[in-house]
Structure formats: C-alpha cells, structure tokens
Design an enzyme around this catalytic site. Structure first.
Site: not given
Length: 293
Positions: A104, A139, A171, A201, A222
């Site tokens: 597994r 992410k 950002k 950004e 963006d």
C-alpha cells in the site's frame, strides 16, 4: 521519453520511512504475519489499470527495500514512460510477507505521483506549438513538495518556487498591507540580495503598467481574460517574464498559451490531480527472480 533528473536517495528515504512507520504502527503487519508463512516467496506485477505517465518507481522500490532487503524490483516502464492500460510497469520478487506489507505504501506514492505526471503531460500537450511552459505552484501536500514537483517534471512541466526562500513574489495581500505596488517593490528590492528575482502579481493592466515602470523581473497576470492577457503581453514587449494564472484547464490552456505568455501556472496539478490507477497483481506467468531460483 522525457528528460529529467531523479530525486536523490537522501530526499526519498526519510519520506518513505515515515510513510511505512505510519502504516506499520506498533505491531507491524498483523494480517501478513498471520496468514503468510515466513519463508514464502512470490512474484507480483505492478500494472497500470489505465493509461498514463509513470512516476515514483524509486519511492515504490524504497518501500519494498526498507521492509525487506531481499526484495528485488525489475522495472519494465521507467519513470517518464507512457504505460498503456494493462501494461506491466515492474515486477517485484521476494519474501511474500514483505511484498504485502510494503504494497500500500508503494502504491500510494506510485499512484499519486503518476497521476500528477499524467495530468501535467496532458497540460503540456494542450499548449504544444506555443512558447508557454506549464509550471506548478506551492499548492502541494505538506511534506511531499519535493516529490510532487518531481512528478511535474516527469510529466514534462517545470517548477515555480519550491519555497518562500526561492524568490520574491509580491501578491495582492502583500500590496494591500504595504499600501501600493511601488512601496512593496521598493521594500523588496532593498531587502533581497542581488541574486533574488522579484515577481509581482497584477490583476489589471493599470497595475501591470506600474510594475513595468519599477523594472521587476516577472509579472503574474492573475485571472485575466484571454483578451487582457494578449494586451498585457503586448505591453510587456518581452521586457520581463509573463506568467498567466487562474482557472487553467486543458481546454482553456491553448487559448491562454496563444496570447504569448511565457509561463502558465497550474495549482491543481499538485493539489488535486486524480491518481493513476495502478495495482499490484499476480503476473500471468510466475517468473521468480533469479536470486530466489
């Protein structure tokens, strides 16, 4: 087959060891120890149950090796290969208990990374013929970033930042708290060393104009429409790297790439790409590894 460098063993081993310890707990594999005689050997085949790009065989091999050093793996379709449904990716031979105990954990890594590689390959194919590169983001699954970004490379994509220490990416929230783009960029430039690139950004063409005036190294466009992206690329005129981001899928990617952007960042490749279904089965013909004959 795609060109990429394998992950070093020093990166792989502690991650695989942690995963095995999580599964083995305090008492080990109660089922295999009870059901399978100690001296039983077997040959099992890793098979693709759907077509896709293979990634993560080194991790699978480490899982089996750490459980029992007598286990051997014979690879038929190495990382970066495209496996057809039903095709054997590798055969694993050795003590049967060890094979079942590591099964597994090995499959968890192999299915997850092959899924990312397969999804990345589809995105790369979607923008073929354009200059844009498909890149991943931060992410990622906590603790598995190196593996998931490796799988992106296996699929033919490239990596964005590995971490916050790779470069400056200003950002929207940085800009909001700093007050404006100029203040944020000037502070970043004063703080960062000469080797560190600065990306900003931007959500609008007006913000893009400000960022260009400040001579940043890259701009993250963006959630812009295709029309806005085309205008942005024309405004940039090759002066800085352009990166498109937001709601990118294999269907939308070709039009985005056609605008002339340099990079297309895709967060879902590492946070929610579906696994590639791979199983560990008895092979059609039981060919025991040489050292067991």
């Amino acid at each position: 087959m795609r060109s990429f460098s394998p992950l070093p063993s020093i990166v792989i081993e502690p991650i695989v060891r942690t995963a095995l310890l999580e599964d083995l707990g305090r008492s080990g594999d109660l089922t295999s120890d009870a059901v399978i005689p100690y001296n039983e050997t077997a040959t099992l085949a890793l098979r693709a149950r759907q077509p896709g790009v293979v990634a993560g065989l080194d991790l699978a091999a480490f899982a089996f090796l750490l459980v029992d050093a007598a286990i051997d793996m014979e690879i038929h379709r190495p990382d970066g290969s495209e496996a057809a449904a039903g095709e054997t990716i590798a055969k694993i031979c050795g003590p049967a208990r060890g094979l079942l105990t590591a099964e597994r954990t090995a499959l968890n890594f192999l299915c997850r990374l092959s899924g990312i590689a397969t999804a990345t390959a589809a995105m790369v194919e979607a923008v073929r013929g354009h200059r844009a590169k498909i890149v991943c983001t931060r992410k990622t699954t906590p603790g598995l970033r190196a593996l998931e970004k490796y799988a992106v490379r296996v699929g033919g994509g490239a990596n964005h930042r590995f971490g916050l220490d790779d470069g400056v990416l200003i950002k929207d929230n940085h800009i909001a708290i700093a007050g404006d783009i100029r203040t944020a960029v000037e502070r970043a430039r004063a703080h960062a060393g000469h080797m560190v690139k600065i990306e900003v950004e931007v959500d609008t063409l007006e913000q893009l104009e400000l960022a260009l005036a400040l001579r940043v190294d890259a701009v993250l466009l963006d959630n812009m429409s295709v029309e806005q992206l085309s205008q942005a690329v024309a405004m940039v005129g090759g002066r800085v790297i352009t990166e498109a981001s937001g709601r990118v899928t294999p269907k939308t990617a070709p039009a985005i790439a056609a605008t002339g952007v340099d990079l297309i960042s895709v967060g879902w490749l590492t946070h929610s790409a579906p696994i590639l279904d791979i199983g560990l089965d008895m092979p059609d013909h039981q060919n025991i590894c040489k050292h067991l004959n």
